[in-house]
Design an enzyme around this catalytic site. Structure first.
Site, PDB file in Angstrom:
ATOM      1  CE  LYS A 102      -4.237  -1.886   1.965  1.00 25.88           C
ATOM      2  NZ  LYS A 102      -5.302  -1.679   2.958  1.00 25.88           N
ATOM      3  CG  ASP A 110      -9.152   0.335   3.513  1.00 23.93           C
ATOM      4  OD1 ASP A 110      -9.784  -0.465   2.795  1.00 23.93           O
ATOM      5  OD2 ASP A 110      -7.933   0.230   3.741  1.00 23.93           O
TER       6      ASP A 110
END
Ligand code: ATR
Length: 289
Positions: free
Chosen positions: A71, A112
């Protein structure tokens, strides 16, 4: 669905990637909407991450999800000349969704926090982040996304607590700039008392997950109307959620966050805004070991 030569392609880059639920999740939607497309697991070692992404662009992929441990590397790749980041990806400092533009440029997004907020909205119709203070347990990557999303959604105050206080302080310092939400760190020992007066309680630690230690949290000070949610979704009903439910608090489990965070990527790659349904939840639950 049989693929044609025009099939749209996407996938998830991770190392390892075999545990990812994303292929099942996107595969369900591809089937549901009858889309000529495929979503593949793409195991890539960290050293080859950037090369692999460039190759996917060359291969005509529409984009990809990015999971552990890529990420931050994805974020750096999107900072390079020509590529770009969404506002929320910049705020959070990581990327879980890559969108490849027709000219080969890469846009990085992080979804998210979107998934977190959408899950609460879906679980408690009328839920509003502005209703009151939120207490966040934990200061890892998940906490970062959750807090940034709560700030964007108009939460007036975030109280942050973590076993390692310094990590919470660093996170608060990082996310504080230019926002109207007040961010305050309290000691981990104070987490029980910090439940007093809050409207939302979020566990972003790994405590309570299958195979991890339990979360020790006394809910006596928690207002009856406070919404309680857990990032942990294995088990689906954590001890925290079970106890909150017994007390009569509204609760939302963490599985929906996983499902909702996938929506922006799917929409960008495959051209349909997908729905999170009971059938999708059942499909993901049935595939879990
Ligand atoms: P993620 O990126 O998924 O949020 P992470 O960065 O590993 O995962 O963060 C895990 C969180 O769980 C951290 O807040 C961690 O606290 P520390 O920063 O003090 O490590 C918390 N956590 C994990 N095990 C814990 C334990 N036994 N007691 C208290 N907190 C714990």
């Amino acid at each position: 669905m049989m693929l044609t030569g025009k099939a749209r392609l996407a996938g998830v880059l991770g190392w390892p990637v075999s545990h990812s639920q994303s292929p099942r999740l996107h595969g369900f939607w591809l089937e549901q909407y009858g889309i000529d497309g495929a979503y593949l697991p793409l195991p890539v070692e960290p050293a080859y991450f950037a090369d692999a992404v460039r190759s996917l662009v060359r291969l005509g992929f529409r984009g990809a999800n990015v999971t552990v441990p890529h990420k931050e590397a994805a974020f750096r790749l999107c900072q390079e000349d020509g590529n770009s980041l969404t506002e929320r990806a910049r705020a959070v400092g990581s990327v879980n969704t890559l969108i490849f533009e027709a000219d080969g440029r890469i846009l990085g997004d992080t979804t998210d926090g979107f998934g977190f907020v959408e899950n609460l909205r879906a679980g408690v119709p009328g839920w509003d982040a502005a209703a009151g203070p939120a207490l966040i347990l934990g200061a890892g990557g998940a906490a970062r996304s959750v807090i940034a999303a709560l700030q964007d959604a108009g939460c007036p105050e975030v109280i942050l607590t973590n076993r390692g206080r310094e990590r919470a302080e660093a996170l608060a310092a990082d996310l504080n700039g230019g926002r109207t939400t007040s961010l305050r760190v309290v000691d981990w020992d104070q987490r029980h008392a910090a439940c007093d007066g809050i409207a939302l309680l979020v566990n972003t630690t790994s405590l309570g997950m299958t195979g991890q230690p339990p979360l020790d949290l006394d809910l006596s000070a928690l207002p009856d109307r406070a919404l309680v949610t857990d990032i942990v979704y294995a088990p689906l009903e954590t001890d925290l959620l079970a106890e909150a439910r017994r007390r009569g608090n509204p609760v939302v489990d963490g599985l929906g966050m996983l499902l909702h965070q996938a929506r922006p990527g799917f929409a960008a790659w495959f051209g349909v805004v997908p729905e999170v349904t009971e059938a999708l939840r059942a499909h993901i639950i049935s595939g879990r070991k």
